[in-house]
Design a protein around this motif. Structure first.
Motif, short mmCIF file in Angstrom:
data_model
loop_
_atom_site.label_atom_id
_atom_site.label_comp_id
_atom_site.label_asym_id
_atom_site.label_seq_id
_atom_site.Cartn_x
_atom_site.Cartn_y
_atom_site.Cartn_z
N ILE A 63 0.88 -1.17 0.00
CA ILE A 63 0.00 0.00 0.00
C ILE A 63 0.92 1.21 0.00
O ILE A 63 1.77 1.35 0.88
CB ILE A 63 -0.92 0.03 1.25
CG1 ILE A 63 -1.67 -1.29 1.39
CG2 ILE A 63 -1.88 1.21 1.16
CD1 ILE A 63 -2.59 -1.61 0.24
N LYS A 67 -2.58 5.96 -1.20
CA LYS A 67 -3.72 5.20 -0.67
C LYS A 67 -3.83 5.31 0.85
O LYS A 67 -4.60 4.56 1.46
CB LYS A 67 -3.58 3.72 -1.06
CG LYS A 67 -3.65 3.46 -2.56
CD LYS A 67 -5.04 3.67 -3.10
CE LYS A 67 -5.15 3.25 -4.56
NZ LYS A 67 -6.52 3.43 -5.11
N TYR A 68 -3.10 6.23 1.46
CA TYR A 68 -3.12 6.33 2.92
C TYR A 68 -4.49 6.70 3.49
O TYR A 68 -4.77 6.42 4.66
CB TYR A 68 -2.09 7.34 3.40
CG TYR A 68 -0.68 6.82 3.47
CD1 TYR A 68 -0.37 5.49 3.20
CD2 TYR A 68 0.38 7.67 3.79
CE1 TYR A 68 0.93 5.01 3.27
CE2 TYR A 68 1.69 7.21 3.87
CZ TYR A 68 1.96 5.88 3.59
OH TYR A 68 3.25 5.42 3.67
N TYR A 70 -7.29 5.59 2.15
CA TYR A 70 -8.22 4.54 1.69
C TYR A 70 -8.24 3.40 2.72
O TYR A 70 -7.26 3.15 3.41
CB TYR A 70 -7.78 4.00 0.34
CG TYR A 70 -7.97 4.94 -0.83
CD1 TYR A 70 -8.87 4.65 -1.85
CD2 TYR A 70 -7.25 6.13 -0.92
CE1 TYR A 70 -9.04 5.50 -2.93
CE2 TYR A 70 -7.41 7.00 -1.99
CZ TYR A 70 -8.31 6.67 -2.99
OH TYR A 70 -8.47 7.53 -4.05
N ASP A 72 -7.76 0.34 2.45
CA ASP A 72 -6.77 -0.71 2.28
C ASP A 72 -5.53 -0.52 3.17
O ASP A 72 -4.82 -1.49 3.45
CB ASP A 72 -6.32 -0.80 0.82
CG ASP A 72 -7.38 -1.43 -0.07
OD1 ASP A 72 -8.31 -2.06 0.47
OD2 ASP A 72 -7.28 -1.30 -1.31
N THR A 224 -6.92 5.16 8.56
CA THR A 224 -6.71 6.05 7.42
C THR A 224 -6.12 7.40 7.83
O THR A 224 -5.93 8.27 6.98
CB THR A 224 -8.04 6.28 6.69
OG1 THR A 224 -9.03 6.72 7.64
CG2 THR A 224 -8.52 5.00 6.03
#
Length: 306
Positions: A63, A67-68, A70, A72, A224
């Motif tokens: 990751i 995408k921090y 998001y 995931d 997140t």
């Protein structure tokens, strides 16, 4: 011909799997518990695991900072809760066994806990989890090695891809998610190119106590909100001499207070194999303090001297 194609595809798939790694086994209290491996995605019925499943993460990729924010980043790509749990007493150690870890992927190892307020981590909504950092280890050699130095991830790899983390002794009994993470920094000189590899495991903690509320693990940071792409421990060139390194994320949560609740506070403790609970670290003199313990660099590794 079709059979050869299938064999070639599977060979390529498992070669990719071995490139990075996942936590495939967890040990606590003398008992072993299964983690998740992508090969289990085809098992029917699906096995009951303490580790969170990530069947969408077929290439075991990272990751990255874009995408921090998001979901995931919380427990990896498409992660779903484990269907069972690891039982561990407060104050005891959890050992995490990775399938492998590549030599080129230097960086910190960080451990978090989040309490499952409904008492059942098997059905928890990961977006509702609030994490407290309980351990961290970053640059371990204090600058004794030439760049990129000797990192926590290097130690993990050398110790048969294992890592140990101690559960805080004051932690109140209950159900928790352990978020165990390696951050690879080999490409982190460029913004957006750090690589996060989070893994989650359900825990059922026994013993401990509320300590007058101290061990209740209140507050915390949502997954997140743990990192930003410009954090000094995320955007960093490890192939240049480092004057110091700040492990990213919130401050370490400690029994007895002095706990950081926001993502802007930085903890800097380093210790042997995941047992750090705070302290200070310097890169120039090869020494680190961790509570009442001191570690000195000998042949590039951190050793206890007191």
């Amino acid at each position: 011909m079709a059979q050869l194609v299938v064999i070639a595809t599977l060979t390529a798939f498992f070669s990719t799997i071995n490139a990075h790694g996942v936590v495939t086994q967890i040990t606590a209290g003398g008992q072993q518990y299964p983690g998740y491996h992508p090969s289990q995605a085809w098992q029917q019925p699906a096995p009951d695991l303490a580790g969170w499943s990530t069947p969408q993460n077929t290439d075991l990729g990272p990751i990255e900072p874009p995408k921090y924010t998001y979901p995931d980043i919380i427990c990896h790509v498409g992660a779903t809760p484990g269907k069972t749990h690891v039982t561990v007493a407060a104050g005891d150690t959890v050992t995490l066994q990775w399938s492998s870890w590549p030599e080129s992927h230097h960086g910190p190892v960080i451990d978090y806990l989040a309490r499952c307020d409904n008492g059942d981590c098997t059905t928890v909504d990961k977006s509702q989890l609030r994490f407290r950092k309980i351990a961290e280890a970053g640059l371990l050699d204090g600058g004794a090695h030439p760049p990129p130095g000797y990192w926590a991830a290097d130690q993990l790899r050398e110790e048969n891809a294992t890592w140990r983390v101690t559960i805080p002794p004051c932690l109140a009994p209950g159900s928790y998610v352990l978020r165990h993470e390696i951050i690879a920094l080999h490409g982190a000189f460029e913004q957006g190119k750090a690589q996060n590899y989070p893994q989650c495991v359900n825990l059922r903690v026994t013993g401990g106590g509320d300590g007058g509320g101290v061990g209740m693990l209140e507050g915390g940071v949502e997954g997140t909100g743990l990192y930003a792409d410009t954090d000094p421990g995320i955007l960093v060139g490890i192939y240049n001499p480092l004057p110091g390194y700040v492990v990213p994320g919130p401050k370490i949560w400690r029994c007895g207070g002095g706990n950081g609740s926001g993502a802007t506070g930085m903890g800097m403790g380093v210790g042997m194999n995941g047992t750090s609970t705070g302290g200070t670290s310097t890169s120039g003199n090869g020494m680190s303090t961790n509570g009442n313990r001191m570690w000195t660099t000998r042949r590039g590794r951190m050793r206890r001297s007191g």
